[in-house]
Design a protein around this motif. Sequence first.
Motif, PDB file in Angstrom:
ATOM      1  N   ALA A  24       0.821  -1.217   0.000  1.00 15.69           N
ATOM      2  CA  ALA A  24       0.000   0.000   0.000  1.00 15.69           C
ATOM      3  C   ALA A  24       0.852   1.263   0.000  1.00 15.69           C
ATOM      4  O   ALA A  24       0.439   2.292  -0.520  1.00 15.69           O
ATOM      5  N   LEU A  25       2.062   1.188   0.563  1.00 18.29           N
ATOM      6  CA  LEU A  25       2.943   2.357   0.563  1.00 18.29           C
ATOM      7  C   LEU A  25       3.303   2.792  -0.841  1.00 18.29           C
ATOM      8  O   LEU A  25       3.464   3.976  -1.119  1.00 18.29           O
ATOM      9  N   GLU A  26       3.436   1.840  -1.743  1.00 17.30           N
ATOM     10  CA  GLU A  26       3.838   2.139  -3.118  1.00 17.30           C
ATOM     11  C   GLU A  26       2.723   1.889  -4.123  1.00 17.30           C
ATOM     12  O   GLU A  26       2.937   1.941  -5.310  1.00 17.30           O
ATOM     13  N   ASP A  27       1.535   1.571  -3.616  1.00 16.60           N
ATOM     14  CA  ASP A  27       0.436   1.191  -4.492  1.00 16.60           C
ATOM     15  C   ASP A  27      -0.223   2.427  -5.082  1.00 16.60           C
ATOM     16  O   ASP A  27      -1.136   3.005  -4.514  1.00 16.60           O
ATOM     17  N   GLU A  28       0.266   2.844  -6.225  1.00 19.86           N
ATOM     18  CA  GLU A  28      -0.289   4.001  -6.906  1.00 19.86           C
ATOM     19  C   GLU A  28      -0.893   3.539  -8.219  1.00 19.86           C
ATOM     20  O   GLU A  28      -0.253   2.853  -8.998  1.00 19.86           O
ATOM     21  N   ASP A  29      -2.132   3.899  -8.428  1.00 25.59           N
ATOM     22  CA  ASP A  29      -2.804   3.549  -9.668  1.00 25.59           C
ATOM     23  C   ASP A  29      -2.307   4.498 -10.759  1.00 25.59           C
ATOM     24  O   ASP A  29      -2.578   5.700 -10.694  1.00 25.59           O
ATOM     25  N   PRO A  30      -1.568   3.991 -11.756  1.00 26.20           N
ATOM     26  CA  PRO A  30      -1.046   4.880 -12.805  1.00 26.20           C
ATOM     27  C   PRO A  30      -2.125   5.686 -13.509  1.00 26.20           C
ATOM     28  O   PRO A  30      -1.867   6.785 -13.977  1.00 26.20           O
ATOM     29  N   LEU A  31      -3.340   5.172 -13.567  1.00 23.81           N
ATOM     30  CA  LEU A  31      -4.410   5.904 -14.241  1.00 23.81           C
ATOM     31  C   LEU A  31      -4.868   7.128 -13.454  1.00 23.81           C
ATOM     32  O   LEU A  31      -5.602   7.955 -13.972  1.00 23.81           O
ATOM     33  N   LEU A 182      -8.242  -1.883 -13.296  1.00 20.61           N
ATOM     34  CA  LEU A 182      -6.899  -1.854 -13.855  1.00 20.61           C
ATOM     35  C   LEU A 182      -5.923  -1.454 -12.756  1.00 20.61           C
ATOM     36  O   LEU A 182      -6.194  -0.536 -11.987  1.00 20.61           O
ATOM     37  N   PHE A 183      -4.796  -2.124 -12.668  1.00 22.32           N
ATOM     38  CA  PHE A 183      -3.714  -1.818 -11.730  1.00 22.32           C
ATOM     39  C   PHE A 183      -4.100  -1.990 -10.278  1.00 22.32           C
ATOM     40  O   PHE A 183      -3.415  -1.491  -9.406  1.00 22.32           O
ATOM     41  N   GLY A 193     -16.171   4.387  -8.449  1.00 21.18           N
ATOM     42  CA  GLY A 193     -16.220   3.599  -9.657  1.00 21.18           C
ATOM     43  C   GLY A 193     -15.398   4.016 -10.854  1.00 21.18           C
ATOM     44  O   GLY A 193     -15.927   4.479 -11.812  1.00 21.18           O
ATOM     45  N   GLY A 194     -14.124   3.795 -10.859  1.00 21.27           N
ATOM     46  CA  GLY A 194     -13.311   3.930 -12.058  1.00 21.27           C
ATOM     47  C   GLY A 194     -12.582   5.244 -12.204  1.00 21.27           C
ATOM     48  O   GLY A 194     -11.720   5.368 -13.032  1.00 21.27           O
ATOM     49  N   GLY A 195     -12.890   6.258 -11.467  1.00 23.10           N
ATOM     50  CA  GLY A 195     -12.129   7.503 -11.545  1.00 23.10           C
ATOM     51  C   GLY A 195     -12.476   8.304 -12.786  1.00 23.10           C
ATOM     52  O   GLY A 195     -13.349   7.992 -13.545  1.00 23.10           O
ATOM     53  N   GLY A 196     -11.730   9.402 -12.998  1.00 22.71           N
ATOM     54  CA  GLY A 196     -12.066  10.286 -14.122  1.00 22.71           C
ATOM     55  C   GLY A 196     -11.006  10.439 -15.020  1.00 22.71           C
ATOM     56  O   GLY A 196     -10.389  10.476 -15.856  1.00 22.71           O
TER      57      GLY A 196
END
Length: 196
Positions: A24-31, A182-183, A193-196
């Motif tokens: 979780a410390l490095e868990d960044e969603d690239p999107l 994704l990711f 729900g899914g971001g923008g």
Amino acid sequence: MVSVEELRALPAAERAELLRALIALEDEDPLDLPRYRRRRGVVLVFLLACCGWLIPWTVVLGYTLPDHYTSRQWGVAWIGFDVALTTAFAFTAFAVWRRLQMAILGQLVTGTLLLCDAWFDVMLSWGSGEFWVSVVTALLGEVPLAVLFFVGARTLIWTTVRALWLREGRTGPVPPLREVRLFAVEERPGSVGGGG
């Protein structure tokens, strides 16, 4: 710094919780990054514009294409298609042999090409003596093989998600693919729900 021996001494549940915390410390969603958010928006607009163009174009073609058409490039078109299909089979075989994630893409492309082959064989032989041979070939060969490729792609995706789930030390059932983002294996707290 915690030693490997100290980590091994921890109960499995605590190791799994520690692993999740470290991820979780490095868990960044690239999107979620601004440049990818913009690109995603551009891609979505482009795809919707393509759909918006293709719908009326297909209707226009339905009214304007001739019922009978002779082409000098008929053989080249079919040979080219079969070369593409053969290449897709070979690429998929190579990716499976090398255990590459690209095997998923290869299976999806090959399955799609097989369905296209079945469709065009049946539609272009309509009213000819070869029609029933095309139908039987489609129903007993191309369509079942395409389904096999699609099921294989789904299985590889699910197996990848399951492996990630287990490597992150998660317990409980693996979520269905329709819920996997994704990711990320599961929805983040507070995300919509899914971001923008």
